[in-house]
Design an enzyme around this catalytic site. Structure first.
Site, mmCIF file in Angstrom:
data_model
loop_
_atom_site.group_PDB
_atom_site.id
_atom_site.type_symbol
_atom_site.label_atom_id
_atom_site.label_comp_id
_atom_site.label_asym_id
_atom_site.label_seq_id
_atom_site.Cartn_x
_atom_site.Cartn_y
_atom_site.Cartn_z
ATOM 1 N N ASP A 114 0.825 -1.210 0.000
ATOM 2 C CA ASP A 114 0.000 0.000 0.000
ATOM 3 C C ASP A 114 0.861 1.263 0.000
ATOM 4 O OD1 ASP A 114 -2.261 1.495 2.496
ATOM 5 O OD2 ASP A 114 -1.857 1.975 0.380
ATOM 6 N N SER A 278 -1.361 15.843 -12.245
ATOM 7 C CA SER A 278 -1.619 15.548 -13.665
ATOM 8 C C SER A 278 -2.131 16.825 -14.326
ATOM 9 C CB SER A 278 -2.688 14.451 -13.789
ATOM 10 O OG SER A 278 -3.206 14.401 -15.116
HETATM 11 O O1 LIG Z 1 -7.210 4.995 3.307
HETATM 12 C C1 LIG Z 1 -6.340 5.817 3.201
HETATM 13 C C2 LIG Z 1 -5.395 6.103 4.267
HETATM 14 C C3 LIG Z 1 -4.128 5.566 4.299
HETATM 15 C C4 LIG Z 1 -3.319 5.842 5.371
HETATM 16 C C5 LIG Z 1 -3.803 6.651 6.374
HETATM 17 C C6 LIG Z 1 -2.980 6.925 7.518
HETATM 18 C C7 LIG Z 1 -3.359 7.508 8.673
HETATM 19 C C8 LIG Z 1 -2.241 7.539 9.451
HETATM 20 C C9 LIG Z 1 -1.214 6.982 8.720
HETATM 21 O O2 LIG Z 1 -1.668 6.603 7.517
HETATM 22 N N1 LIG Z 1 -5.039 7.190 6.337
HETATM 23 C C10 LIG Z 1 -5.815 6.943 5.295
HETATM 24 O O3 LIG Z 1 -7.046 7.468 5.157
HETATM 25 N N2 LIG Z 1 -6.239 6.539 2.091
HETATM 26 C C11 LIG Z 1 -7.053 6.222 0.947
HETATM 27 C C12 LIG Z 1 -8.417 6.867 1.108
HETATM 28 C C13 LIG Z 1 -9.413 6.286 0.440
HETATM 29 C C14 LIG Z 1 -10.659 6.845 0.539
HETATM 30 C C15 LIG Z 1 -10.847 7.957 1.300
HETATM 31 C C16 LIG Z 1 -9.765 8.491 1.973
HETATM 32 N N3 LIG Z 1 -8.545 7.927 1.897
HETATM 33 C C17 LIG Z 1 -5.269 7.610 2.044
HETATM 34 C C18 LIG Z 1 -4.261 7.397 1.007
HETATM 35 C C19 LIG Z 1 -5.293 8.549 0.995
#
Ligand SMILES: O=C(c1ccc(-c2ccco2)nc1O)N(Cc1ccccn1)C1CC1
Length: 410
Positions: A114, A278
């Protein structure tokens, strides 16, 4: 490098002066000078390796090796490494799982690599039993190389509402031939229902930037950060595919994995993500729309999440497509195949084209006439997310040295 020729010239001159000149022929016996000559022969077995010779000169004068020379020397001396492993899609490419070896003897878990997070966490012998449904568990007590970080904890929540938390060990972790001997392995004590119900997913391996790591009291490095100094090149690549296994590689760029050129773009790592911009998009055979789309390359998110203006422009081209509040997203007729979607990369006109079939993400019902869209809005997130629907149309280089992203078609 301007200083280098001077250094070599000086060295050669000094070398000439200090070469082993035979002692004076006057040895004070008969007073007659004794002379002798030596014929030099080239050693046929000596294999010239320029960088090695050059490095000797630098070392002789205690001048630090420039990075390129250091890399060249270590590549010749075989001190560098590479590695990689397959990335197998789960149903509808919702995620891609990669075998990762942990501990001694090795315990192999299938992890979701990821780039949108930076914790390596696994289902474990410490995960509450009611929250485990078929996952493979890492058991540190069965690993002779596991060391507990007493008092260390972690806790993470993801954008889809899922979460997990637990304690921390150090152990040996390998992805293919690439090994990190002291990697923080975050063992889950609790996981949310989204992870419990995903029985093939044994945990996540984060390849985001270190600032995102949630371990307390001291954040831990990612597998890539730990591996980087030993890699041939400070990169990893993502080559995800639609419905068939792709591959993550570390330390090298496989020239056979892509077509055309790789276009590199700058990355803003200030939020811990592989965040890039982009220049715009095109729909089907339509003209290119110049509009700034700032977003992250996130292998851990399934879909392509874009600004609402772009999303409504795309689905506006498809009769029958609509926002369905019960599905909480855009849906479209699975047939006919929807138009391709291209996003721009760099300012030289390069673009990645998603075949329309990628936008038929999954049927919403048993009839298979209506599909959930692979492109959805990014409202409320604050940035676009180039997830697997986008990434599987490209060969992507994550360059931790220059902090750039390289995009190529394939
Ligand atoms: O799920 C996560 C996500 C990944 C890591 C962390 C995090 C918190 C603390 C460390 O890492 N917090 C996230 O929320 N998405 C994807 C996503 C999808 C849909 C809506 C919001 N976001 C992060 C990469 C943008």
């Amino acid at each position: 490098m301007r200083s280098l020729p001077v250094l070599v010239a000086v060295t050669l001159a000094l070398g000439a002066l200090s070469r082993n000149v035979p002692p004076s022929p006057r040895d004070g016996t008969s007073g007659q000078p004794r002379t002798f000559s030596l014929t030099q022969e080239r050693n046929p077995n000596f294999i010239r390796k320029g960088p090695i010779q050059l490095a000797k000169i630098y070392r002789k004068y205690r001048v630090p090796l420039p990075p390129d020379l250091k890399t060249a020397v270590e590549r010749i001396l075989g001190k560098r490494s590479t590695g990689g492993a397959v990335a197998t899609p789960e149903d509808h490419d919702v995620e891609y799982l990669t075998p990762v070896s942990i501990g001694t003897p090795e315990q192999i878990l299938n992890l979701d690599i990821d780039t949108g997070s930076s914790d390596l966490w696994v289902f474990s012998s410490e995960t509450s039993r009611s929250e485990v449904k078929g996952q493979t568990l890492y058991d540190p007590s069965n690993s002779s190389t596991a060391q507990k970080l007493e008092g260390y904890t972690w806790s993470i929540s993801y954008g889809d509402g899922s979460s997990s938390a637990g304690e921390v060990y150090l152990d040996t972790v390998s992805i293919g031939a690439l090994t990190v001997s002291s990697q923080a392995v975050e063992v889950a004590q609790k996981v949310s229902s989204e992870f419990t119900s995903d029985s093939n997913n044994d945990g996540l391996l984060g390849l985001g930037f270190g600032s995102l790591n949630t371990v307390q009291p001291n954040a831990q490095k990612t597998f890539f950060d730990n591996a980087m100094p030993a890699l041939d090149s400070p990169v990893f690549t993502a080559d995800l595919k639609a419905g068939i296994p792709g591959r993550y590689n570390f330390g090298y760029i496989d020239p056979n994995a892509y077509t055309g050129n790789i276009t590199y773009v700058s990355v803003d790592d200030s939020q811990g993500f592989w965040d890039w911009t982009s220049p715009g998009y095109a729909i089907g055979s339509g003209s290119f729309e110049n509009t700034t789309i700032k977003g992250i390359a996130d292998t851990g998110t399934s879909l392509l999440l874009l600004p609402s203006s772009v999303v409504s422009a795309y689905y506006g081209k498809i009769s029958g497509a609509k926002y369905d509040s019960t599905q909480a997203g855009y849906v479209l007729p699975c047939s006919p195949t929807p138009p391709d979607f291209a996003f721009g990369v760099g300012d030289d006109g390069a673009a990645i084209v998603l075949p329309g079939k990628y936008i038929n993400y999954a049927p919403t019902g048993s009839s298979g006439t209506t599909c959930f869209g692979g492109i959805q809005g990014d409202s409320g997130i604050g940035f676009a997310i180039f997830g697997d629907v986008a990434l599987k149309a490209a060969f992507v280089v994550f360059d931790g040295g220059s902090k750039t992203l390289g995009w190529a078609s394939k």
